[in-house]
Design a protein around this motif. Structure first.
Motif, PDB file in Angstrom:
ATOM      1  N   MET A 236      -8.056  18.047  -2.965  1.00 16.47           N
ATOM      2  CA  MET A 236      -7.545  18.714  -1.758  1.00 16.47           C
ATOM      3  C   MET A 236      -6.869  17.707  -0.836  1.00 16.47           C
ATOM      4  O   MET A 236      -5.806  17.985  -0.273  1.00 16.47           O
ATOM      5  N   LEU A 237      -7.482  16.527  -0.678  1.00 12.77           N
ATOM      6  CA  LEU A 237      -6.880  15.495   0.160  1.00 12.77           C
ATOM      7  C   LEU A 237      -5.555  15.013  -0.433  1.00 12.77           C
ATOM      8  O   LEU A 237      -4.612  14.718   0.300  1.00 12.77           O
ATOM      9  N   CYS A 238      -5.485  14.930  -1.765  1.00  6.35           N
ATOM     10  CA  CYS A 238      -4.227  14.525  -2.412  1.00  6.35           C
ATOM     11  C   CYS A 238      -3.123  15.530  -2.110  1.00  6.35           C
ATOM     12  O   CYS A 238      -1.987  15.149  -1.827  1.00  6.35           O
TER      13      CYS A 238
ATOM     14  N   ARG B 260       1.703  17.149   1.052  1.00  6.99           N
ATOM     15  CA  ARG B 260       2.373  18.030   2.016  1.00  6.99           C
ATOM     16  C   ARG B 260       2.762  17.268   3.279  1.00  6.99           C
ATOM     17  O   ARG B 260       3.840  17.461   3.818  1.00  6.99           O
ATOM     18  N   ARG B 261       1.869  16.415   3.732  1.00  6.94           N
ATOM     19  CA  ARG B 261       2.067  15.759   5.038  1.00  6.94           C
ATOM     20  C   ARG B 261       3.025  14.574   4.961  1.00  6.94           C
ATOM     21  O   ARG B 261       3.892  14.411   5.807  1.00  6.94           O
ATOM     22  N   PHE B 262       2.853  13.711   3.956  1.00  7.17           N
ATOM     23  CA  PHE B 262       3.617  12.470   3.895  1.00  7.17           C
ATOM     24  C   PHE B 262       4.622  12.423   2.756  1.00  7.17           C
ATOM     25  O   PHE B 262       5.344  11.445   2.607  1.00  7.17           O
ATOM     26  N   ASP B 263       4.631  13.461   1.910  1.00  8.13           N
ATOM     27  CA  ASP B 263       5.515  13.514   0.747  1.00  8.13           C
ATOM     28  C   ASP B 263       5.277  12.317  -0.187  1.00  8.13           C
ATOM     29  O   ASP B 263       6.205  11.713  -0.700  1.00  8.13           O
ATOM     30  N   LYS B 264       4.000  11.994  -0.382  1.00 10.84           N
ATOM     31  CA  LYS B 264       3.607  10.918  -1.294  1.00 10.84           C
ATOM     32  C   LYS B 264       2.541  11.463  -2.221  1.00 10.84           C
ATOM     33  O   LYS B 264       1.638  12.170  -1.797  1.00 10.84           O
ATOM     34  N   ARG B 265       2.663  11.109  -3.506  1.00 10.95           N
ATOM     35  CA  ARG B 265       1.706  11.599  -4.497  1.00 10.95           C
ATOM     36  C   ARG B 265       0.695  10.507  -4.811  1.00 10.95           C
ATOM     37  O   ARG B 265       1.059   9.377  -5.097  1.00 10.95           O
ATOM     38  N   LEU B 266      -0.581  10.876  -4.760  1.00 13.69           N
ATOM     39  CA  LEU B 266      -1.670   9.970  -5.107  1.00 13.69           C
ATOM     40  C   LEU B 266      -2.576  10.651  -6.109  1.00 13.69           C
ATOM     41  O   LEU B 266      -2.807  11.856  -6.023  1.00 13.69           O
ATOM     42  N   HIS B 267      -3.093   9.886  -7.031  1.00 12.23           N
ATOM     43  CA  HIS B 267      -4.106  10.386  -7.952  1.00 12.23           C
ATOM     44  C   HIS B 267      -5.444  10.350  -7.218  1.00 12.23           C
ATOM     45  O   HIS B 267      -5.660   9.479  -6.375  1.00 12.23           O
ATOM     46  N   PRO B 268      -6.349  11.283  -7.499  1.00 16.45           N
ATOM     47  CA  PRO B 268      -7.641  11.267  -6.809  1.00 16.45           C
ATOM     48  C   PRO B 268      -8.392   9.930  -6.925  1.00 16.45           C
ATOM     49  O   PRO B 268      -9.039   9.503  -5.968  1.00 16.45           O
ATOM     50  N   ALA B 269      -8.285   9.253  -8.067  1.00 12.13           N
ATOM     51  CA  ALA B 269      -8.967   7.955  -8.206  1.00 12.13           C
ATOM     52  C   ALA B 269      -8.347   6.916  -7.272  1.00 12.13           C
ATOM     53  O   ALA B 269      -9.054   6.095  -6.675  1.00 12.13           O
ATOM     54  N   SER B 270      -7.028   6.961  -7.110  1.00 13.87           N
ATOM     55  CA  SER B 270      -6.361   6.045  -6.185  1.00 13.87           C
ATOM     56  C   SER B 270      -6.753   6.358  -4.749  1.00 13.87           C
ATOM     57  O   SER B 270      -6.994   5.448  -3.947  1.00 13.87           O
ATOM     58  N   LEU B 271      -6.833   7.630  -4.429  1.00 12.61           N
ATOM     59  CA  LEU B 271      -7.233   8.023  -3.084  1.00 12.61           C
ATOM     60  C   LEU B 271      -8.673   7.601  -2.807  1.00 12.61           C
ATOM     61  O   LEU B 271      -8.999   7.197  -1.694  1.00 12.61           O
ATOM     62  N   SER B 272      -9.511   7.656  -3.823  1.00 12.87           N
ATOM     63  CA  SER B 272     -10.895   7.209  -3.660  1.00 12.87           C
ATOM     64  C   SER B 272     -10.939   5.735  -3.251  1.00 12.87           C
ATOM     65  O   SER B 272     -11.700   5.344  -2.365  1.00 12.87           O
ATOM     66  N   ARG B 273     -10.094   4.907  -3.861  1.00  9.12           N
ATOM     67  CA  ARG B 273     -10.044   3.484  -3.493  1.00  9.12           C
ATOM     68  C   ARG B 273      -9.525   3.303  -2.066  1.00  9.12           C
ATOM     69  O   ARG B 273     -10.026   2.466  -1.318  1.00  9.12           O
TER      70      ARG B 273
ATOM     71  N   PRO C 261       0.828  -1.210   0.000  1.00  7.47           N
ATOM     72  CA  PRO C 261       0.000   0.000   0.000  1.00  7.47           C
ATOM     73  C   PRO C 261       0.864   1.263   0.000  1.00  7.47           C
ATOM     74  O   PRO C 261       1.941   1.296   0.606  1.00  7.47           O
ATOM     75  N   THR C 262       0.373   2.296  -0.652  1.00  2.00           N
ATOM     76  CA  THR C 262       1.098   3.558  -0.712  1.00  2.00           C
ATOM     77  C   THR C 262       1.184   4.198   0.668  1.00  2.00           C
ATOM     78  O   THR C 262       2.218   4.725   1.053  1.00  2.00           O
ATOM     79  N   LEU C 263       0.079   4.148   1.407  1.00  2.00           N
ATOM     80  CA  LEU C 263       0.051   4.729   2.745  1.00  2.00           C
ATOM     81  C   LEU C 263       0.165   3.620   3.787  1.00  2.00           C
ATOM     82  O   LEU C 263      -0.517   2.604   3.699  1.00  2.00           O
ATOM     83  N   THR C 264       1.002   3.835   4.782  1.00  2.00           N
ATOM     84  CA  THR C 264       1.150   2.859   5.856  1.00  2.00           C
ATOM     85  C   THR C 264      -0.083   2.903   6.757  1.00  2.00           C
ATOM     86  O   THR C 264      -0.932   3.794   6.632  1.00  2.00           O
ATOM     87  N   GLU C 265      -0.167   1.963   7.685  1.00  2.00           N
ATOM     88  CA  GLU C 265      -1.297   1.925   8.627  1.00  2.00           C
ATOM     89  C   GLU C 265      -1.372   3.228   9.431  1.00  2.00           C
ATOM     90  O   GLU C 265      -2.453   3.778   9.639  1.00  2.00           O
TER      91      GLU C 265
ATOM     92  N   GLU D 121      -0.214   6.197   8.586  1.00  2.00           N
ATOM     93  CA  GLU D 121      -0.617   7.291   7.695  1.00  2.00           C
ATOM     94  C   GLU D 121      -2.106   7.214   7.381  1.00  2.00           C
ATOM     95  O   GLU D 121      -2.784   8.246   7.303  1.00  2.00           O
ATOM     96  N   GLN D 122      -2.619   6.014   7.223  1.00  2.00           N
ATOM     97  CA  GLN D 122      -4.058   5.859   6.976  1.00  2.00           C
ATOM     98  C   GLN D 122      -4.865   6.318   8.187  1.00  2.00           C
ATOM     99  O   GLN D 122      -5.924   6.943   8.036  1.00  2.00           O
ATOM    100  N   ALA D 123      -4.366   6.046   9.387  1.00  2.00           N
ATOM    101  CA  ALA D 123      -5.054   6.506  10.598  1.00  2.00           C
ATOM    102  C   ALA D 123      -5.064   8.034  10.661  1.00  2.00           C
ATOM    103  O   ALA D 123      -6.082   8.646  11.014  1.00  2.00           O
ATOM    104  N   LEU D 124      -3.937   8.665  10.318  1.00  2.00           N
ATOM    105  CA  LEU D 124      -3.883  10.127  10.293  1.00  2.00           C
ATOM    106  C   LEU D 124      -4.803  10.699   9.224  1.00  2.00           C
ATOM    107  O   LEU D 124      -5.447  11.730   9.439  1.00  2.00           O
ATOM    108  N   LEU D 125      -4.878  10.034   8.080  1.00  2.00           N
ATOM    109  CA  LEU D 125      -5.772  10.475   7.008  1.00  2.00           C
ATOM    110  C   LEU D 125      -7.221  10.393   7.480  1.00  2.00           C
ATOM    111  O   LEU D 125      -8.011  11.324   7.261  1.00  2.00           O
TER     112      LEU D 125
END
Length: 139
Positions: free
Chosen positions: A84-86, A91-104, A52-56, A58-62
């Motif tokens: 906006m969340l992307c 800014r927070r984790f220095d990781k780039r996500l596409h909005p469709a990926s973030l939706s999943r 996963p792109t975001l760790t556990e 990071e997902q909790a912080l999200l």
């Protein structure tokens, strides 16, 4: 199991594999797993996938940020949008996500897509409350 049973009854590996609809190599691998673990060795195993792109953490912080809502000054809005969340994640984790990926990612976190009624940043809450009490007519 059918191929292993055929092989145990004296069929050639090629014949037992053909009757079960698998390749000889797959039968060989299954026999090795069967000998080592018994019938449990024949069960499907989880397939290794992309991490996963975001760790556990990071997902909790999200998740916390989604429930807390955006900061108007820092995030530039009153309600979260996927772009906006992307930007927040970048800014927070220095990781780039596409909005469709973030939706999943958000769906995996058990969040549904809900739209809130938009709120103008300069809205006057007192005037809004007064309008709700007496409407547009002055009495």
């Amino acid at each position: 199991m059918l191929a292993i049973a055929g092989a145990l009854e004296g069929m050639s590996r090629a014949e037992a594999a053909r009757l079960a609809g698998i390749e000889r190599q797959a039968l060989r691998d299954a026999v090795i797993r069967y000998n080592a673990e018994g019938l449990d060795g024949l069960r499907d195993r989880p397939k290794p996938g992309r991490t996963p792109t975001l760790t556990e953490a990071e997902q909790a912080l999200l998740l916390d940020a989604v429930f807390r809502g955006p900061d108007r000054a820092e995030d530039g809005g009153t309600d979260w949008t996927l772009p906006m969340l992307c930007r927040w994640i970048e800014r927070r984790f220095d990781k780039r996500l596409h909005p469709a990926s973030l939706s999943r990612v958000l769906r995996r976190l058990d969040l549904s897509r809900q739209k809130t009624r938009s709120l103008h940043p300069m809205a006057d809450e007192k005037a809004k409350a007064a309008f709700a009490k007496r409407g547009s007519a002055t009495r």
